[in-house]
Every structure is written in C-alpha cells, then in structure tokens.
Scaffold this motif. Structure first.
Motif, short mmCIF file in Angstrom:
data_model
loop_
_atom_site.label_atom_id
_atom_site.label_comp_id
_atom_site.label_asym_id
_atom_site.label_seq_id
_atom_site.Cartn_x
_atom_site.Cartn_y
_atom_site.Cartn_z
N ALA A 67 32.70 29.84 43.35
CA ALA A 67 33.29 30.86 44.22
C ALA A 67 34.76 31.09 43.86
CB ALA A 67 33.16 30.44 45.68
N LEU A 68 35.49 30.01 43.59
CA LEU A 68 36.90 30.16 43.21
C LEU A 68 37.05 30.87 41.87
CD1 LEU A 68 38.80 26.88 44.17
CD2 LEU A 68 39.13 29.18 45.06
N ILE A 69 36.19 30.55 40.92
CA ILE A 69 36.27 31.20 39.61
C ILE A 69 35.99 32.70 39.75
CG2 ILE A 69 35.17 31.36 37.34
CD1 ILE A 69 34.92 28.26 37.47
N ILE A 70 35.02 33.06 40.57
CA ILE A 70 34.74 34.47 40.83
C ILE A 70 35.94 35.14 41.48
CG2 ILE A 70 33.35 36.04 42.25
CD1 ILE A 70 30.98 34.10 41.75
N LYS A 71 36.56 34.45 42.42
CA LYS A 71 37.75 34.99 43.10
C LYS A 71 38.88 35.22 42.10
CE LYS A 71 40.28 34.22 47.31
NZ LYS A 71 40.43 33.36 48.46
N TYR A 72 39.12 34.24 41.24
CA TYR A 72 40.19 34.37 40.25
C TYR A 72 39.92 35.52 39.29
CZ TYR A 72 41.68 29.71 41.78
OH TYR A 72 42.10 28.62 42.51
N LEU A 73 38.68 35.64 38.84
CA LEU A 73 38.33 36.73 37.92
C LEU A 73 38.45 38.09 38.58
CD1 LEU A 73 35.31 35.35 35.89
CD2 LEU A 73 37.55 35.98 35.02
N SER A 74 38.10 38.16 39.86
CA SER A 74 38.20 39.43 40.58
C SER A 74 39.64 39.89 40.74
CB SER A 74 37.55 39.31 41.97
OG SER A 74 36.18 39.04 41.85
N LEU A 75 40.57 38.98 40.67
CA LEU A 75 41.98 39.35 40.71
C LEU A 75 42.55 39.54 39.30
CD1 LEU A 75 43.22 36.93 43.51
CD2 LEU A 75 42.92 39.41 43.69
N LYS A 76 42.07 38.73 38.37
CA LYS A 76 42.62 38.72 37.02
C LYS A 76 42.24 39.96 36.22
CE LYS A 76 41.54 35.71 33.49
NZ LYS A 76 41.34 34.39 32.91
N VAL A 77 41.00 40.36 36.27
CA VAL A 77 40.53 41.50 35.46
C VAL A 77 41.26 42.80 35.84
CG1 VAL A 77 38.54 42.94 34.91
CG2 VAL A 77 38.33 40.45 34.85
N PRO A 78 41.36 43.14 37.13
CA PRO A 78 42.11 44.36 37.46
C PRO A 78 43.59 44.28 37.07
CG PRO A 78 40.77 43.71 39.33
CD PRO A 78 40.70 42.61 38.32
N ALA A 79 44.16 43.08 37.14
CA ALA A 79 45.56 42.92 36.73
C ALA A 79 45.71 43.20 35.24
CB ALA A 79 46.06 41.52 37.07
N PHE A 80 44.78 42.69 34.43
CA PHE A 80 44.79 42.97 32.99
C PHE A 80 44.65 44.47 32.73
CE2 PHE A 80 43.72 38.51 31.70
CZ PHE A 80 44.71 38.38 30.74
N ILE A 81 43.74 45.11 33.45
CA ILE A 81 43.52 46.55 33.26
C ILE A 81 44.77 47.33 33.64
CG2 ILE A 81 42.19 48.53 34.11
CD1 ILE A 81 39.77 46.59 34.31
N ALA A 82 45.43 46.94 34.73
CA ALA A 82 46.65 47.63 35.15
C ALA A 82 47.77 47.46 34.12
CB ALA A 82 47.09 47.11 36.52
N ILE A 83 47.90 46.27 33.56
CA ILE A 83 48.92 46.04 32.54
C ILE A 83 48.61 46.87 31.30
CG2 ILE A 83 49.94 44.33 30.98
CD1 ILE A 83 49.42 42.24 33.25
N LEU A 84 47.36 46.88 30.89
CA LEU A 84 46.96 47.67 29.74
C LEU A 84 47.22 49.16 29.98
CD1 LEU A 84 45.69 47.59 26.93
CD2 LEU A 84 43.46 47.78 28.02
#
Length: 165
Positions: free
Chosen positions: A95-112
């Motif tokens: 559950a924590l890994i899913i939570k981290y990925l759900s925050l991390k992926v959009p952050a990467f997309i926004a930076i890109l």
C-alpha cells in the motif's frame, strides 16, 4: 521456498530506503530541470503544447494525489480486518509503495512538462507533490495508526527485534 524472517527494524528500514530513494530521485530530477531552466531557458513557441499542458498536467497531478489517498485507504480498509500481523504488514508495504508511486509519477511528468514547455508552474506542482511525499515517511507509529492495530500488535512492531514478516 521459505523466506527469511524480517524484524521490525529491518522492515521499516527497507520501507525507509524506498521512501528516501523516491524523494532523492525526484529532487535530483527537479534540480536538473531547474538547472536547465537557468542555463538554457527554453520557451516553446508551440502555443498548442502549452495550452494542452496547462490542462493536462494539473489534472494528472490532482489525479495522482487523489489516487494516492484513495488507493491507500482502500488497501488499508481490507487490511484492518486481517487477523494475521504478517499479512497486514506485507499488505501495508505494498500500500505504501502504491502511495509513493501515485505521488512520484505525476511529479516526474510535471517536471518533464516544465522542461519541454519552459513553464515554471509545472515545477511548482511537482514541488507540492514532493512535499506531500515528505509527509509520508514510514514509521512503526504511523503503521500502527494506519492499520488501527491493537496494543499487542503495536508493541510487536514497535520492538525493533521482533519478527513481523
């Protein structure tokens, strides 16, 4: 195949490694994007790309934030009724890994998107997600609260030498 038993100390140590790696990846990518924006300011002349990004990127960021909360809560709801501490803790890790990925992926997309369009607002959105990730540091106290553990199980995960998984 028998797996090695994991103590509370090692369990939370592994969660913290995932947590810190996620933050470091994002911060490094953010630093590169900021550095690129100062060294070689890039302002796209493609107005269509900027207009589309102005709608799509904030939507992705909001969806990522909502998914992190919703998916995490759904997973926890299932785990609360589990009697076996080992299964609870294994589910909590996923559950924590899913939570981290759900925050991390959009952050990467926004930076890109910021790198591609030169729009600094996307960097701001990514910083907000990184701050959200900072708040989510794993700990035995937080796990006990999230999983609504009874006092016996709370004491087990609070003891660094107890085997929990």
């Amino acid at each position: 195949m028998k797996t090695k038993d994991i103590t509370s100390r090692n369990y939370f140590k592994s969660l913290k490694i995932v947590y810190y790696v996620s933050i470091i990846e994002l911060l490094l990518f953010l630093a590169i994007a900021v550095l690129l924006s100062f060294i070689a300011p890039h302002h796209t002349e493609n107005i269509r790309l900027i207009k589309i990004s102005s709608f799509v990127i904030p939507t992705i960021v909001v969806l990522g934030f909502l998914c992190s909360k919703t998916l995490f809560k759904r997973k926890l709801e299932k785990l609360k009724y589990e009697n076996d501490l080992k299964l609870k803790m294994e589910g909590y890790r996923s559950a924590l890994i899913i939570k981290y990925l759900s925050l991390k992926v959009p952050a990467f997309i926004a930076i890109l998107a910021s790198i591609l369009t030169g729009e600094m607002i996307f960097l701001t959105l990514s910083v907000l997600l990184i701050l959200m990730l900072f708040i989510e540091k794993p700990s035995p106290i937080k796990a006990a609260r999230d999983l609504e553990l009874n006092s016996e199980n709370t004491q087990i995960i609070a003891n660094p030498n107890k085997i929990i998984v």
